[in-house]
Scaffold this motif. Sequence first.
Motif, PDB file in Angstrom:
ATOM      1  N   GLN A  19     -38.146  34.718  28.314  1.00  0.00           N
ATOM      2  CA  GLN A  19     -37.942  34.643  26.863  1.00  0.00           C
ATOM      3  C   GLN A  19     -37.294  33.317  26.482  1.00  0.00           C
ATOM      4  O   GLN A  19     -36.741  32.621  27.327  1.00  0.00           O
ATOM      5  CB  GLN A  19     -37.025  35.783  26.424  1.00  0.00           C
ATOM      6  N   THR A  20     -37.364  33.013  25.199  1.00  0.00           N
ATOM      7  CA  THR A  20     -36.629  31.865  24.662  1.00  0.00           C
ATOM      8  C   THR A  20     -35.152  32.247  24.663  1.00  0.00           C
ATOM      9  O   THR A  20     -34.795  33.338  24.227  1.00  0.00           O
ATOM     10  CB  THR A  20     -37.040  31.600  23.195  1.00  0.00           C
ATOM     11  N   VAL A  21     -34.313  31.350  25.173  1.00  0.00           N
ATOM     12  CA  VAL A  21     -32.869  31.607  25.130  1.00  0.00           C
ATOM     13  C   VAL A  21     -32.281  30.688  24.070  1.00  0.00           C
ATOM     14  O   VAL A  21     -32.123  29.478  24.290  1.00  0.00           O
ATOM     15  CB  VAL A  21     -32.211  31.379  26.512  1.00  0.00           C
ATOM     16  N   PHE A  22     -31.983  31.257  22.929  1.00  0.00           N
ATOM     17  CA  PHE A  22     -31.481  30.457  21.806  1.00  0.00           C
ATOM     18  C   PHE A  22     -29.975  30.319  21.938  1.00  0.00           C
ATOM     19  O   PHE A  22     -29.331  31.025  22.708  1.00  0.00           O
ATOM     20  CB  PHE A  22     -31.859  31.165  20.495  1.00  0.00           C
ATOM     21  N   GLY A  23     -29.408  29.380  21.153  1.00  0.00           N
ATOM     22  CA  GLY A  23     -27.960  29.220  21.164  1.00  0.00           C
ATOM     23  C   GLY A  23     -27.284  30.414  20.516  1.00  0.00           C
ATOM     24  O   GLY A  23     -27.919  31.207  19.839  1.00  0.00           O
ATOM     25  N   GLU A  24     -25.967  30.527  20.744  1.00  0.00           N
ATOM     26  CA  GLU A  24     -25.230  31.599  20.075  1.00  0.00           C
ATOM     27  C   GLU A  24     -23.808  31.170  19.786  1.00  0.00           C
ATOM     28  O   GLU A  24     -23.247  30.326  20.477  1.00  0.00           O
ATOM     29  CB  GLU A  24     -25.258  32.900  20.890  1.00  0.00           C
ATOM     30  N   GLY A  25     -23.262  31.789  18.747  1.00  0.00           N
ATOM     31  CA  GLY A  25     -21.883  31.478  18.355  1.00  0.00           C
ATOM     32  C   GLY A  25     -21.789  31.445  16.847  1.00  0.00           C
ATOM     33  O   GLY A  25     -22.807  31.497  16.153  1.00  0.00           O
ATOM     34  N   PRO A  26     -20.563  31.364  16.326  1.00  0.00           N
ATOM     35  CA  PRO A  26     -20.386  31.368  14.874  1.00  0.00           C
ATOM     36  C   PRO A  26     -20.938  30.104  14.218  1.00  0.00           C
ATOM     37  O   PRO A  26     -20.878  29.026  14.811  1.00  0.00           O
ATOM     38  CB  PRO A  26     -18.865  31.450  14.697  1.00  0.00           C
ATOM     39  N   GLN A  41     -30.265  33.895  35.385  1.00  0.00           N
ATOM     40  CA  GLN A  41     -29.596  35.038  34.731  1.00  0.00           C
ATOM     41  C   GLN A  41     -29.683  34.954  33.213  1.00  0.00           C
ATOM     42  O   GLN A  41     -29.799  35.966  32.528  1.00  0.00           O
ATOM     43  CB  GLN A  41     -28.136  35.111  35.183  1.00  0.00           C
ATOM     44  N   GLU A  42     -29.607  33.726  32.693  1.00  0.00           N
ATOM     45  CA  GLU A  42     -29.713  33.539  31.243  1.00  0.00           C
ATOM     46  C   GLU A  42     -31.103  33.956  30.770  1.00  0.00           C
ATOM     47  O   GLU A  42     -31.259  34.564  29.715  1.00  0.00           O
ATOM     48  CB  GLU A  42     -29.456  32.072  30.875  1.00  0.00           C
ATOM     49  N   ASP A  43     -32.109  33.617  31.582  1.00  0.00           N
ATOM     50  CA  ASP A  43     -33.492  33.963  31.242  1.00  0.00           C
ATOM     51  C   ASP A  43     -33.675  35.478  31.140  1.00  0.00           C
ATOM     52  O   ASP A  43     -34.366  35.982  30.268  1.00  0.00           O
ATOM     53  CB  ASP A  43     -34.430  33.384  32.311  1.00  0.00           C
ATOM     54  N   ARG A  44     -32.998  36.192  32.030  1.00  0.00           N
ATOM     55  CA  ARG A  44     -33.119  37.660  32.005  1.00  0.00           C
ATOM     56  C   ARG A  44     -32.309  38.255  30.852  1.00  0.00           C
ATOM     57  O   ARG A  44     -32.742  39.202  30.199  1.00  0.00           O
ATOM     58  CB  ARG A  44     -32.631  38.259  33.328  1.00  0.00           C
ATOM     59  N   ALA A  45     -31.115  37.665  30.614  1.00  0.00           N
ATOM     60  CA  ALA A  45     -30.205  38.237  29.600  1.00  0.00           C
ATOM     61  C   ALA A  45     -30.559  37.779  28.183  1.00  0.00           C
ATOM     62  O   ALA A  45     -30.178  38.419  27.204  1.00  0.00           O
ATOM     63  CB  ALA A  45     -28.768  37.839  29.930  1.00  0.00           C
ATOM     64  N   GLY A  46     -31.244  36.631  28.077  1.00  0.00           N
ATOM     65  CA  GLY A  46     -31.549  36.086  26.750  1.00  0.00           C
ATOM     66  C   GLY A  46     -30.345  35.442  26.095  1.00  0.00           C
ATOM     67  O   GLY A  46     -30.307  35.257  24.877  1.00  0.00           O
ATOM     68  N   LYS A  47     -29.327  35.085  26.903  1.00  0.00           N
ATOM     69  CA  LYS A  47     -28.114  34.473  26.365  1.00  0.00           C
ATOM     70  C   LYS A  47     -27.741  33.249  27.200  1.00  0.00           C
ATOM     71  O   LYS A  47     -27.902  33.278  28.432  1.00  0.00           O
ATOM     72  CB  LYS A  47     -26.931  35.452  26.473  1.00  0.00           C
ATOM     73  N   PRO A  48     -27.211  32.206  26.549  1.00  0.00           N
ATOM     74  CA  PRO A  48     -26.867  31.000  27.303  1.00  0.00           C
ATOM     75  C   PRO A  48     -25.572  31.160  28.109  1.00  0.00           C
ATOM     76  O   PRO A  48     -24.652  31.867  27.687  1.00  0.00           O
ATOM     77  CB  PRO A  48     -26.672  29.949  26.194  1.00  0.00           C
ATOM     78  N   LYS A  78     -34.884  25.391  25.848  1.00  0.00           N
ATOM     79  CA  LYS A  78     -34.600  26.808  25.609  1.00  0.00           C
ATOM     80  C   LYS A  78     -35.405  27.775  26.480  1.00  0.00           C
ATOM     81  O   LYS A  78     -35.344  28.979  26.301  1.00  0.00           O
ATOM     82  CB  LYS A  78     -34.799  27.103  24.122  1.00  0.00           C
ATOM     83  N   HIS A  79     -36.169  27.222  27.417  1.00  0.00           N
ATOM     84  CA  HIS A  79     -36.850  28.076  28.392  1.00  0.00           C
ATOM     85  C   HIS A  79     -36.426  27.701  29.809  1.00  0.00           C
ATOM     86  O   HIS A  79     -36.160  26.536  30.098  1.00  0.00           O
ATOM     87  CB  HIS A  79     -38.371  27.917  28.285  1.00  0.00           C
ATOM     88  N   PHE A  80     -36.414  28.692  30.672  1.00  0.00           N
ATOM     89  CA  PHE A  80     -36.063  28.497  32.077  1.00  0.00           C
ATOM     90  C   PHE A  80     -37.285  27.911  32.807  1.00  0.00           C
ATOM     91  O   PHE A  80     -38.351  28.526  32.830  1.00  0.00           O
ATOM     92  CB  PHE A  80     -35.691  29.862  32.666  1.00  0.00           C
TER      93      PHE A  80
END
Length: 190
Positions: A19-26, A41-48, A78-80
Amino acid sequence: MRAEATGCTRCDLYRCGTQTVFGEGPLDARIMFVGEQPGDQEDRAGKPFVGPAGQLLDRALVEAGVDRSATYVTNAVKHFKFEQRGKRRIHSKPNGPEIDACRWWIEQERILVRPPITVALGATAARSLFGKAVTIGAMRGRPHTVPDGGEAWVTVHPSFLLRVQDNKEQEYARFVGDLRVIGERARALA
Ligand code: URA
């Protein structure tokens, strides 16, 4: 934007990974951290930054007095990208055209967050932010101006600290020192 990025085909890496792993945070984060690309692991979780490099980053941020939950964390790509070796997926470095294709997303994130401080974690992030290849050693430890505005700092990628054999503890301490200075700078600019 996150939803739109799930269907991105700007480069061939969308064929790779889960999946695309987009950024996250406020969106009002004062610091934006930019890594290279999601790992296994980020690729599986979808989180950076949730795998080993992310855990090292978390530990260093705590020691430096920087609250990760108040920062925006993303990646230049944004992709592994990986090579399959048996059952293992081995990280493979994104190339220039892949970094350039994905820059569009970082630009959108930067327009939305407008962080006063951006931190390039390693050479891929620095290349994405500055639009050219730069040397970490030469840029580390002082503020720079990002072409799209704001202040940028450059430091090593946490994966380097996992790999390095010589002076491991000193390298880690130097990384924590960089993060501490960056945290102080973010407070001063507030
Ligand atoms: N390395 C990165 O550059 N980014 C991540 O999200 C994880 C590992």
